[in-house]
Motif scaffolding. Structure first.
Motif, PDB file in Angstrom:
ATOM      1  N   ALA A  66       5.332  -9.378 -13.710  1.00 19.83           N
ATOM      2  CA  ALA A  66       5.584 -10.741 -14.172  1.00 19.83           C
ATOM      3  C   ALA A  66       5.738 -10.726 -15.695  1.00 19.83           C
ATOM      4  O   ALA A  66       5.602  -9.683 -16.341  1.00 19.83           O
ATOM      5  N   THR A  67       6.022 -11.900 -16.283  1.00 19.74           N
ATOM      6  CA  THR A  67       6.136 -11.967 -17.737  1.00 19.74           C
ATOM      7  C   THR A  67       4.854 -11.495 -18.391  1.00 19.74           C
ATOM      8  O   THR A  67       4.855 -10.740 -19.356  1.00 19.74           O
ATOM      9  N   ASN A  68       3.712 -11.935 -17.849  1.00 21.02           N
ATOM     10  CA  ASN A  68       2.402 -11.479 -18.296  1.00 21.02           C
ATOM     11  C   ASN A  68       2.001 -10.341 -17.361  1.00 21.02           C
ATOM     12  O   ASN A  68       1.295 -10.528 -16.389  1.00 21.02           O
ATOM     13  N   GLN A  69       2.474  -9.148 -17.666  1.00 24.63           N
ATOM     14  CA  GLN A  69       2.398  -8.031 -16.733  1.00 24.63           C
ATOM     15  C   GLN A  69       0.966  -7.583 -16.455  1.00 24.63           C
ATOM     16  O   GLN A  69       0.117  -7.564 -17.344  1.00 24.63           O
ATOM     17  N   LEU A  70       0.720  -7.207 -15.191  1.00 24.30           N
ATOM     18  CA  LEU A  70      -0.562  -6.626 -14.796  1.00 24.30           C
ATOM     19  C   LEU A  70      -0.369  -5.129 -14.636  1.00 24.30           C
ATOM     20  O   LEU A  70       0.576  -4.687 -13.978  1.00 24.30           O
ATOM     21  N   PHE A  71      -1.282  -4.331 -15.218  1.00 20.94           N
ATOM     22  CA  PHE A  71      -1.127  -2.880 -15.257  1.00 20.94           C
ATOM     23  C   PHE A  71      -2.423  -2.210 -14.844  1.00 20.94           C
ATOM     24  O   PHE A  71      -3.503  -2.592 -15.287  1.00 20.94           O
TER      25      PHE A  71
ATOM     26  N   ASP B 177      10.427 -16.890  -8.208  1.00 14.48           N
ATOM     27  CA  ASP B 177      10.396 -16.864  -6.747  1.00 14.48           C
ATOM     28  C   ASP B 177      10.091 -15.471  -6.222  1.00 14.48           C
ATOM     29  O   ASP B 177       9.510 -15.316  -5.141  1.00 14.48           O
ATOM     30  N   THR B 178      10.477 -14.442  -6.962  1.00 11.98           N
ATOM     31  CA  THR B 178      10.160 -13.065  -6.603  1.00 11.98           C
ATOM     32  C   THR B 178       9.690 -12.329  -7.848  1.00 11.98           C
ATOM     33  O   THR B 178      10.100 -12.638  -8.959  1.00 11.98           O
ATOM     34  N   VAL B 179       8.815 -11.346  -7.627  1.00 12.51           N
ATOM     35  CA  VAL B 179       8.294 -10.527  -8.720  1.00 12.51           C
ATOM     36  C   VAL B 179       8.287  -9.071  -8.245  1.00 12.51           C
ATOM     37  O   VAL B 179       7.890  -8.777  -7.109  1.00 12.51           O
ATOM     38  N   GLY B 180       8.718  -8.161  -9.118  1.00 10.90           N
ATOM     39  CA  GLY B 180       8.713  -6.746  -8.777  1.00 10.90           C
ATOM     40  C   GLY B 180       7.300  -6.182  -8.745  1.00 10.90           C
ATOM     41  O   GLY B 180       6.454  -6.518  -9.577  1.00 10.90           O
ATOM     42  N   VAL B 181       7.038  -5.324  -7.773  1.00 12.77           N
ATOM     43  CA  VAL B 181       5.734  -4.691  -7.590  1.00 12.77           C
ATOM     44  C   VAL B 181       5.943  -3.181  -7.518  1.00 12.77           C
ATOM     45  O   VAL B 181       6.839  -2.711  -6.813  1.00 12.77           O
ATOM     46  N   THR B 182       5.127  -2.425  -8.253  1.00 14.15           N
ATOM     47  CA  THR B 182       5.155  -0.970  -8.174  1.00 14.15           C
ATOM     48  C   THR B 182       3.783  -0.469  -7.763  1.00 14.15           C
ATOM     49  O   THR B 182       2.776  -0.846  -8.369  1.00 14.15           O
ATOM     50  N   VAL B 183       3.743   0.357  -6.716  1.00 13.97           N
ATOM     51  CA  VAL B 183       2.491   0.961  -6.265  1.00 13.97           C
ATOM     52  C   VAL B 183       2.490   2.418  -6.698  1.00 13.97           C
ATOM     53  O   VAL B 183       3.398   3.181  -6.353  1.00 13.97           O
ATOM     54  N   GLY B 184       1.470   2.807  -7.478  1.00 15.29           N
ATOM     55  CA  GLY B 184       1.399   4.167  -7.985  1.00 15.29           C
ATOM     56  C   GLY B 184       1.121   5.176  -6.886  1.00 15.29           C
ATOM     57  O   GLY B 184       0.275   4.961  -6.015  1.00 15.29           O
TER      58      GLY B 184
ATOM     59  N   ALA C 162       0.804  -1.225   0.000  1.00 12.88           N
ATOM     60  CA  ALA C 162       0.000   0.000   0.000  1.00 12.88           C
ATOM     61  C   ALA C 162       0.833   1.269   0.000  1.00 12.88           C
ATOM     62  O   ALA C 162       0.276   2.363  -0.076  1.00 12.88           O
ATOM     63  N   THR C 163       2.147   1.154   0.092  1.00 13.43           N
ATOM     64  CA  THR C 163       3.016   2.331   0.103  1.00 13.43           C
ATOM     65  C   THR C 163       3.529   2.598  -1.305  1.00 13.43           C
ATOM     66  O   THR C 163       4.034   1.695  -1.971  1.00 13.43           O
ATOM     67  N   ALA C 164       3.391   3.838  -1.759  1.00 12.24           N
ATOM     68  CA  ALA C 164       3.837   4.182  -3.111  1.00 12.24           C
ATOM     69  C   ALA C 164       5.328   3.894  -3.275  1.00 12.24           C
ATOM     70  O   ALA C 164       6.134   4.144  -2.384  1.00 12.24           O
ATOM     71  N   GLY C 165       5.684   3.322  -4.427  1.00  9.34           N
ATOM     72  CA  GLY C 165       7.078   3.005  -4.716  1.00  9.34           C
ATOM     73  C   GLY C 165       7.253   1.573  -5.166  1.00  9.34           C
ATOM     74  O   GLY C 165       6.286   0.861  -5.464  1.00  9.34           O
ATOM     75  N   ASP C 166       8.506   1.104  -5.229  1.00 14.48           N
ATOM     76  CA  ASP C 166       8.841  -0.232  -5.713  1.00 14.48           C
ATOM     77  C   ASP C 166       8.983  -1.213  -4.551  1.00 14.48           C
ATOM     78  O   ASP C 166       9.558  -0.885  -3.505  1.00 14.48           O
ATOM     79  N   HIS C 167       8.470  -2.424  -4.739  1.00  6.00           N
ATOM     80  CA  HIS C 167       8.509  -3.468  -3.718  1.00  6.00           C
ATOM     81  C   HIS C 167       8.838  -4.799  -4.396  1.00  6.00           C
ATOM     82  O   HIS C 167       8.900  -4.890  -5.629  1.00  6.00           O
ATOM     83  N   THR C 168       8.997  -5.849  -3.600  1.00  3.49           N
ATOM     84  CA  THR C 168       9.255  -7.193  -4.118  1.00  3.49           C
ATOM     85  C   THR C 168       8.296  -8.171  -3.459  1.00  3.49           C
ATOM     86  O   THR C 168       8.186  -8.230  -2.226  1.00  3.49           O
ATOM     87  N   TRP C 169       7.571  -8.926  -4.273  1.00  3.89           N
ATOM     88  CA  TRP C 169       6.692  -9.997  -3.771  1.00  3.89           C
ATOM     89  C   TRP C 169       7.471 -11.305  -3.794  1.00  3.89           C
ATOM     90  O   TRP C 169       8.141 -11.632  -4.781  1.00  3.89           O
ATOM     91  N   THR C 170       7.386 -12.068  -2.694  1.00  2.00           N
ATOM     92  CA  THR C 170       8.050 -13.366  -2.598  1.00  2.00           C
ATOM     93  C   THR C 170       7.002 -14.471  -2.622  1.00  2.00           C
ATOM     94  O   THR C 170       6.056 -14.463  -1.832  1.00  2.00           O
ATOM     95  N   LYS C 171       7.167 -15.420  -3.517  1.00  2.77           N
ATOM     96  CA  LYS C 171       6.189 -16.507  -3.672  1.00  2.77           C
ATOM     97  C   LYS C 171       6.264 -17.456  -2.472  1.00  2.77           C
ATOM     98  O   LYS C 171       7.339 -17.965  -2.150  1.00  2.77           O
ATOM     99  N   PRO C 172       5.141 -17.732  -1.804  1.00  8.21           N
ATOM    100  CA  PRO C 172       5.159 -18.671  -0.677  1.00  8.21           C
ATOM    101  C   PRO C 172       5.429 -20.102  -1.156  1.00  8.21           C
ATOM    102  O   PRO C 172       5.131 -20.462  -2.305  1.00  8.21           O
ATOM    103  N   ALA C 173       5.990 -20.897  -0.262  1.00  7.80           N
ATOM    104  CA  ALA C 173       6.215 -22.305  -0.587  1.00  7.80           C
ATOM    105  C   ALA C 173       4.877 -23.011  -0.756  1.00  7.80           C
ATOM    106  O   ALA C 173       3.897 -22.698  -0.083  1.00  7.80           O
TER     107      ALA C 173
END
Length: 472
Positions: A278-283, A249-256, A189-200
């Motif tokens: 991700a490869t199939n990016q969500l925008f 295992d990780t995907v970059g996340v950007t919050v506008g 929820a914080t504006a900026g760049d983050h990293t999502w880590t895939k759970p096992a």
């Protein structure tokens, strides 16, 4: 979607003059020359309308192509989910068959005789028993009765669990129980760049994204009248389902980020786009900023954000009001001169429009995206101003739009998860104008009120976007 039509008609020309008819030549020549001037004007107007019709048709084709791209993507995702579900079902059946084989279940204990060695399980007196050591005569060792029995009871939960529950280990890891499997939820929820880590052990991943809302425009001042600032446009909403195996295992996340608030005589800033890279990016595009109040016409609200990347459509992020003649992005709401803000589905609602000398229009709502902010009220030389307009509402998450400020009063913030900010009220010449309220998550800020002389009110800041990732 409406395509314009050609309204201009062409008046037929009169009978042309002819040297074969000298008697009527002069009169017909005069009538012919006069009609040619009208014919030329009508033909120019008809040509302009025909060009506008062609442009409208091309825009419709472009939008339909975008819808087709989105529909194909959803169909592919659905097929992937079905394939994964069938694979999980087959694996579960294989595991059940393997467990039954490993346990060597022999039925009721009372039906057995002779020697017996592990592994072996039996039923007796309503319970299941596991053999822990070899027996010379199974009939001589009754489970739960014989002293120093070699049988160990297996405690299972009651098999009358509620629908949709699964068998899982309890919180103390001491036994099994019926219950629900809680999904893994990560929110950014914080504006900026983050990293999502895939759970096992994740199987499916659903990602939701909201773009940042646009900031409201500031109020103006004038010796006559001036409009309040336009409301900011709401950020778009978008979602996608992924197979966990298809993600890293990780995907970059950007919050506008939310668009900045327009100060006195200042435009509101555009909201930033939110992405799941991700490869199939969500925008999810951000909303456009509302325009500063004007002394001559209207202050347009920002456009709602769109949901397609620039590879699909050129217009993806909400435009500020100054670019209101352009498109607003796929599923985005628009704000057009002399019209109220337009509502949207997945795109953000457009901001309300400030009206010079008249009532401000409310911010538009959205079914899933952020709603637009209300516009500020207009100020006048008579010493009285007009109230600001309300912010838009968000239907699915039940976000209420903030109320517009009364004369000389700040606008109210929206309620709930996503409420658009209300516009500030205006004044005449003696008091400070009201400020627009900030927008909720992904929502547009309200516009600032104007005043007759002195500083007008400031717009409200747009709400920051959000990215939420749910795994199970």
């Amino acid at each position: 979607m409406t395509i314009s039509t050609i309204a201009q008609t062409i008046t037929p020309l009169p009978t042309a003059p002819s040297r074969a008819d000298p008697v009527n030549f002069d009169a017909r020549a005069d009538a012919w020359v006069a009609a040619c001037e009208d014919f030329s004007t009508e033909l120019d107007t008809w040509t302009t309308e025909a060009n506008a019709l062609a442009t409208s048709a091309n825009q419709t084709v472009t939008t339909m192509e975008g819808l087709l791209v989105t529909g194909n993507g959803i169909l592919d995702d659905t097929n992937d989910v079905l394939t994964a579900t069938e694979a999980v079902r087959d694996e579960a059946q294989d595991a059940a068959d393997a467990a039954a084989t490993a346990a060597n279940y022999l039925g009721e204990w009372s039906t057995l005789s002779g020697a017996l060695a592990p592994p072996a399980t039996v039923s007796h007196n309503g319970s299941v028993w596991l053999l822990t050591a070899s027996l010379a005569n199974v009939a001589a060792d009754e489970p739960g009765v014989t002293s120093n029995s070699k049988w160990l009871i297996i405690t299972l939960p009651e098999l009358d669990g509620n629908a949709d529950k699964v068998l899982k280990v309890n919180s103390g890891a001491t036994s099994a129980e019926w219950g629900y499997v809680s999904p893994n939820v990560q929110s950014f929820a914080t504006a900026g760049d983050h990293t999502w880590t895939k759970p096992a052990n994740a199987t499916m991943v659903m990602v939701e994204a909201w773009g940042g809302g646009g900031g409201g425009g500031g109020g103006n001042d004038s010796s006559t009248t001036s409009s309040g600032g336009g409301g900011g446009g709401g950020g778009a909403y978008n979602f996608r389902l992924y197979l966990a195996s298809a993600l890293g295992d990780t995907v970059g996340v950007t919050v506008g980020a939310g668009g900045s608030a327009g100060g006195f005589k200042g435009n509101g800033g555009n909201g930033g786009a939110s992405l799941f890279s991700a490869t199939n990016q969500l925008f999810a595009g951000g909303g456009g900023g509302g325009l500063v109040g004007t002394t001559s016409s209207t202050a347009l609200g920002g456009f709602g954000g769109g949901t397609l990347t620039t590879a699909n459509l050129a217009s993806t992020t909400g435009y500020p009001g100054a670019l209101a003649t352009g498109g607003s992005g796929h599923f985005g709401g628009t704000s057009i001169d002399n019209e109220a803000g337009r509502s949207s589905g997945f795109g953000g609602g457009s901001g309300g429009k400030g009206n010079n000398g008249g009532d401000a229009t409310a911010g538009a709502g959205s079914s899933s995206g952020g709603p637009g902010g209300g516009a500020g009220g207009s100020g006048g030389s008579s010493g009285t101003g007009r109230a600001g307009s309300a912010g838009g509402a968000q239907n699915i998450n039940l976000g209420g739009g903030g109320a517009g400020g009364a004369v000389n009063t700040n606008g109210s913030a929206g309620s709930g998860f996503q409420g658009g900010g209300g516009g500030g009220g205006a004044v005449g010449s003696s008091v400070v104008s009201g400020n627009g309220a900030a927008g909720g998550t992904a929502s547009g800020g309200g516009g600032g009120g104007s005043r007759y002389t002195g500083s007008g009110g400031s717009g409200g800041a747009g709400g920051a976007g959000l990215v939420r990732v749910v795994c199970w």
